[in-house]
Design an enzyme around this catalytic site. Structure first.
Site, PDB file in Angstrom:
ATOM      1  N   ASP A 167       0.815  -1.216   0.000  1.00  0.00           N
ATOM      2  CA  ASP A 167       0.000   0.000   0.000  1.00  0.00           C
ATOM      3  C   ASP A 167       0.850   1.268   0.000  1.00  0.00           C
ATOM      4  OD1 ASP A 167      -2.241  -1.654   0.166  1.00  0.00           O
ATOM      5  OD2 ASP A 167      -2.210  -1.630   2.363  1.00  0.00           O
ATOM      6  N   LYS A 168       0.237   2.348  -0.409  1.00  0.00           N
ATOM      7  CA  LYS A 168       0.917   3.642  -0.473  1.00  0.00           C
ATOM      8  C   LYS A 168       1.617   3.988   0.835  1.00  0.00           C
ATOM      9  CE  LYS A 168      -0.144   8.577  -0.535  1.00  0.00           C
ATOM     10  NZ  LYS A 168      -1.243   9.577  -0.486  1.00  0.00           N
TER      11      LYS A 168
END
Length: 336
Positions: A167-168
């Protein structure tokens, strides 16, 4: 465009509930999509039901309604219209715009590289590949500048070389394939659970057990399309092993090993246990934590068999500054 009159409650095509046709009424490319409301949509607002039927966001549906792109039973539609089973919804859906990611000179922290693959240490806040709201400045843009055409093409032009994602706001190690043969071999290792992925995280509260396994299926959240959840409906098996590294005031430092790799798996499983990852405003408290931008989660170890010669390689990454600073902010370790 062909126009067909349809009586309320009648399906215009008994063999097809979703029909796509090219439409020339709009200047931008579009497709006419027809869906039919079923019993579970009875009494629902049009915007909510159409979002479910078309598998798009509610805001997208509302935008199409405001543009006059949607009708019910051939008549102009309003987002507050309550549906009946059998109502025919037609929408002139803008066709997706095909594009390719562009190379960008963005620094990369490369932990390992050879002619077949590389492993990068992704910083928190960097998106892995271009998507809505993140057209550039991603890891893929940086990889294109570094590797040129030497990236696998299995995942298409927007995700070249990407074997798996994080994820970011998760930091840490990520595998990248330079050719399709390497990509297929690494993907097979992930599938057969021989690919090592170990994370460290800070989770809210104190875990009672020093070690354990979460074996709970993960699928799309029934109400929030952008979230995942532990559910039986449309879910896939998900297994996370964890062990406590140390306890801090209000938090636990844990090591987690993925046996499977579902979207948001660690974040969903920890929240399922009642101990969401610190700073995770999606699966934990909506109010973020001072000093943390997103979840305190780091992909620390990757291990794999090299596709060319079969030797096992294991790589690690130290805890990043945001993680160690959070530990220091919490004070001394209570018990281990």
């Amino acid at each position: 465009m062909e126009h067909r009159e349809t009586e309320p409650g009648k399906n215009p095509d008994p063999d097809q509930s979703r029909i796509l046709e090219k439409d020339s009424r709009f200047s931008a490319p579009s497709e006419r999509v027809t869906v039919v409301a079923e019993g579970e949509q009875e009494g629902q607002r049009l915007d909510k039901a159409a979002a479910q039927l078309l598998e798009v966001t509610r805001s997208a549906v509302q935008g199409w309604l405001s543009q006059g792109r949607m009708t019910i039973n051939g008549c102009p539609a309003d987002k507050k219209t309550l549906l009946k089973a059998g109502d025919v919804i037609e929408v002139e859906m803008p066709a997706p715009v095909s594009c390719e990611a562009e190379p960008q000179d963005i620094p990369l922290n490369i932990v390992y590289e050879d002619e077949d693959l590389l492993v990068v240490n992704k910083p928190k806040g960097m998106v892995v590949h271009p998507a809505a709201g993140h057209a550039d400045g991603t890891l893929v843009n940086a990889l294109l500048a570094h590797c040129g055409d030497s990236l696998s093409g299995i995942n298409g032009v927007m995700r070249p070389g990407i074997v798996h994602r994080i994820d970011k706001d998760t930091s840490g190690l990520l595998m990248v394939a330079k050719n399709d043969r390497t990509h297929q071999c690494l993907a097979e290792q992930i599938k057969e659970h021989s690919f090592t992925r170990i994370y460290e995280a800070m989770v809210c509260g104190h875990l009672k057990e020093m070690a354990g396994t979460v074996n709970a299926p993960i699928g799309r959240h029934p109400l929030h399309r952008k979230k995942m959840a532990v559910t039986e409906k449309g879910a896939k098996q998900a297994i996370t092993h964890y062990e406590v590294i140390g306890y801090y005031p209000g938090y636990t430092h844990v090591r987690l090993r993925l046996e499977t790799g579902r979207t948001h798996q660690i974040r969903v499983h920890m929240a399922y246990l009642g101990h969401p990852v610190a700073g995770d405003t999606v699966y934990g408290p909506p109010k973020g934590l001072k000093g943390l931008e997103g979840q305190c989660l780091h992909a620390r170890v990757i291990g794999f068999r090299h596709p060319r010669d079969g030797r096992y390689i294991e790589l690690s990454s130290p805890l990043p500054a945001y993680f160690t600073e959070f530990l220091e902010h919490l004070g001394g370790n209570e018990t281990c």
